[in-house]
Design an enzyme around this catalytic site. Structure first.
Site, PDB file in Angstrom:
ATOM      1  N   TYR A 170     -14.439   2.033 -19.926  1.00 14.60           N
ATOM      2  CA  TYR A 170     -13.552   2.654 -19.081  1.00 14.60           C
ATOM      3  C   TYR A 170     -13.908   4.480 -19.092  1.00 14.60           C
ATOM      4  O   TYR A 170     -14.280   5.059 -17.935  1.00 14.60           O
ATOM      5  CB  TYR A 170     -12.045   2.541 -19.465  1.00 14.60           C
ATOM      6  CG  TYR A 170     -10.899   3.088 -18.398  1.00 14.60           C
ATOM      7  CD1 TYR A 170     -10.998   2.676 -17.226  1.00 14.60           C
ATOM      8  CD2 TYR A 170     -10.227   4.035 -18.910  1.00 14.60           C
ATOM      9  CE1 TYR A 170     -10.115   3.130 -16.194  1.00 14.60           C
ATOM     10  CE2 TYR A 170      -9.274   4.574 -18.088  1.00 14.60           C
ATOM     11  CZ  TYR A 170      -9.140   3.997 -16.665  1.00 14.60           C
ATOM     12  OH  TYR A 170      -8.362   4.540 -15.823  1.00 14.60           O
ATOM     13  N   SER A 190      -2.056  -2.721  -4.713  1.00  8.83           N
ATOM     14  CA  SER A 190      -1.157  -2.594  -5.749  1.00  8.83           C
ATOM     15  C   SER A 190      -1.095  -1.436  -6.430  1.00  8.83           C
ATOM     16  O   SER A 190      -1.763  -0.244  -5.693  1.00  8.83           O
ATOM     17  CB  SER A 190      -1.663  -3.652  -6.936  1.00  8.83           C
ATOM     18  OG  SER A 190      -2.920  -3.206  -7.336  1.00  8.83           O
ATOM     19  N   THR A 244       1.567   1.330 -13.842  1.00 11.95           N
ATOM     20  CA  THR A 244       1.336   0.047 -12.842  1.00 11.95           C
ATOM     21  C   THR A 244       0.652  -1.026 -13.758  1.00 11.95           C
ATOM     22  O   THR A 244       0.748  -1.196 -14.906  1.00 11.95           O
ATOM     23  CB  THR A 244      -0.156   0.675 -12.156  1.00 11.95           C
ATOM     24  OG1 THR A 244      -1.017   0.872 -13.005  1.00 11.95           O
ATOM     25  CG2 THR A 244       0.221   2.156 -11.584  1.00 11.95           C
ATOM     26  N   SER A 284      -9.399   9.790 -14.104  1.00  8.16           N
ATOM     27  CA  SER A 284      -8.620   9.711 -15.335  1.00  8.16           C
ATOM     28  C   SER A 284      -8.606  10.879 -16.280  1.00  8.16           C
ATOM     29  O   SER A 284      -9.542  11.392 -16.390  1.00  8.16           O
ATOM     30  CB  SER A 284      -8.630   8.303 -16.089  1.00  8.16           C
ATOM     31  OG  SER A 284      -8.232   8.135 -17.019  1.00  8.16           O
ATOM     32  N   LEU A 335      -1.012   2.652  -7.853  1.00  6.57           N
ATOM     33  CA  LEU A 335      -1.214   3.903  -7.477  1.00  6.57           C
ATOM     34  C   LEU A 335      -1.876   3.766  -5.881  1.00  6.57           C
ATOM     35  O   LEU A 335      -1.377   4.404  -4.880  1.00  6.57           O
ATOM     36  CB  LEU A 335      -2.350   4.679  -8.165  1.00  6.57           C
ATOM     37  CG  LEU A 335      -2.369   6.012  -7.502  1.00  6.57           C
ATOM     38  CD1 LEU A 335      -1.234   6.990  -7.368  1.00  6.57           C
ATOM     39  CD2 LEU A 335      -3.519   6.504  -8.302  1.00  6.57           C
ATOM     40  N   LYS A 387     -15.281   6.839 -16.320  1.00  4.66           N
ATOM     41  CA  LYS A 387     -14.797   7.752 -15.461  1.00  4.66           C
ATOM     42  C   LYS A 387     -15.440   9.185 -16.021  1.00  4.66           C
ATOM     43  O   LYS A 387     -15.399  10.006 -15.067  1.00  4.66           O
ATOM     44  CB  LYS A 387     -13.357   7.898 -15.918  1.00  4.66           C
ATOM     45  CG  LYS A 387     -12.431   6.485 -15.680  1.00  4.66           C
ATOM     46  CD  LYS A 387     -12.039   6.415 -14.185  1.00  4.66           C
ATOM     47  CE  LYS A 387     -11.174   5.423 -13.681  1.00  4.66           C
ATOM     48  NZ  LYS A 387     -10.761   5.381 -12.396  1.00  4.66           N
TER      49      LYS A 387
END
Ligand code: NDP
Ligand SMILES: CCCCCCCCCCCCCCCC(=O)OCC(=O)COP(=O)(O)O
Length: 312
Positions: free
Chosen positions: A194, A47, A229, A181, A49, A198
């Protein structure tokens, strides 16, 4: 007369041929490494990217190994690509292979790495793309959620990288890529799990680059801003449930196709660190280093505003 012609033409011809050769070398250097026939492994390829990266690397003639958790969805991607697999831009394309595994299980990652290697006997490019996001405030977030996000976004990709690295080192050839990110560079409120995963990703792959660069294995960290997305829909919340909302920021983000094109360019040029974001996030990244006090103030104000908005 003949002597004059001969004497005048030869240097002209040689200069023109030289200029043409130089031009071709410069074009090749700008375009970077050719992808035709390169073995490219992409995680999270079912799915978003990852799927777009599969499309652009396939069109560039790469031999793909697509990884994901869902065999049926991976097969759909294979079918889609195979339908377009005859002679794109006059070059042969290859039907992708698939390897199904979950990044959170160490034993399955190790097994998957062996399966990936069996496809073509070696790997040219590993693109660590799979990941999950998170929405929640730290006070209400179970520590298990913090761990789960870290497992998927950090420990999974580094386990896969470490399992595949020895084969690259042995051949003195390969390329490791990770999709981080903007939040690997700056931390914004209500994204603790998150942003932390990252930031850890950025640090690990920066160390790796320094350690293996001399072996001819480049490391590329790509830090995009919002992409259109299902990342926010699939995000996990503080109690472990699915967030399930397509945020406005995500919906109005970059087209995955454009980001995938930028990933291909970064791979070809063996870039080390690429930020794919607009002016505001880019300025924010600089502000975090050059004027941290202001950056922290802006983040506190952002947190208060978001909290107020939620309370209303
Ligand atoms: N969208 C955005 O705004 C941005 C995204 N990124 C990064 O881009 C990457 C791709 O995300 P994106 O395409 O946007 O989001 P998607 O949710 O569309 O894709 C995430 C992919 O990761 C896979 N995945 C999730 N958990 C696991 C797991 N436990 N094991 C194996 N695979 C897993 C999913 O597989 P499955 O289909 O099986 O669920 C899916 O294919 C992520 O690393 C994300 O952090 C970076 C900046 C911005
Ligand atoms: C021109 C003056 C600028 C002054 C800078 C002020 C600071 C503004 C803060 C900007 C924050 C940008 C955050 C961008 C976050 C982002 O792009 O994240 C990408 C993702 O990974 C998205 O994941 P998510 O799950 O959060 O949707």
């Amino acid at each position: 007369m003949e002597r004059i012609m001969g004497g005048g033409m030869l240097p002209l011809v040689l200069t023109s041929v030289g200029a043409l050769l130089l031009y071709r070398i410069l074009v090749r250097l700008r375009r970077g490494a050719p992808m035709h026939g390169a073995v490219v492994v992409i995680t999270g390829a079912s799915s978003g990217l990852g799927k777009e990266c599969a499309r652009v690397f396939h069109a560039a003639g790469a031999r793909l190994v697509l990884c994901g958790r869902d065999a049926a969805r991976l097969q759909e991607v294979v079918q889609e690509l195979s339908g377009s697999s005859t002679d794109i831009q006059h070059q042969k394309t290859f039907t992708p292979n698939t390897v199904v595994f979950n990044l959170v299980r160490a034993d399955s990652v190790e097994k998957a790495a062996q399966e990936i290697l069996k496809c073509y006997g070696h790997i040219d490019v590993l693109i660590n793309n799979a990941g999950i996001s998170y929405r929640g405030n730290i006070l209400d977030t179970h520590i298990s959620v913090q761990r789960d996000v870290m497992e998927i976004n950090y420990f999974g990709p580094i386990a896969l990288t470490q399992a595949l690295l020895p084969s690259m080192v042995q051949r003195r050839s390969g390329h490791i890529v990770v999709i981080s990110s903007v939040q690997g560079k700056i931390a914004i409120p209500y994204r603790s799990a998150y942003a932390a995963s990252k930031h850890a990703t950025q640090a690990y792959f920066d160390c790796l680059r320094a350690e293996i660069g001399h072996l001819g294995i480049p490391v590329t960290v790509i830090s995009p801003g919002y992409i259109r997305t299902n990342l926010s829909v699939n995000a996990v919340t503080g109690d472990g449930s699915k967030y399930g909302v397509l945020d406005k920021t995500t919906a109005s983000g970059w087209e995955p196709r454009d980001v995938a094109d930028a990933v291909l360019k970064a791979v070809r040029q063996k870039s080390k660190d690429v930020v794919l974001a607009g002016t505001v996030p880019t300025v924010a990244i600089y502000l975090r280093t050059l004027w941290p006090a202001l950056f922290f103030k802006l983040m506190s104000s952002r947190a208060r505003k978001e909290q107020k908005h939620k309370d209303e």
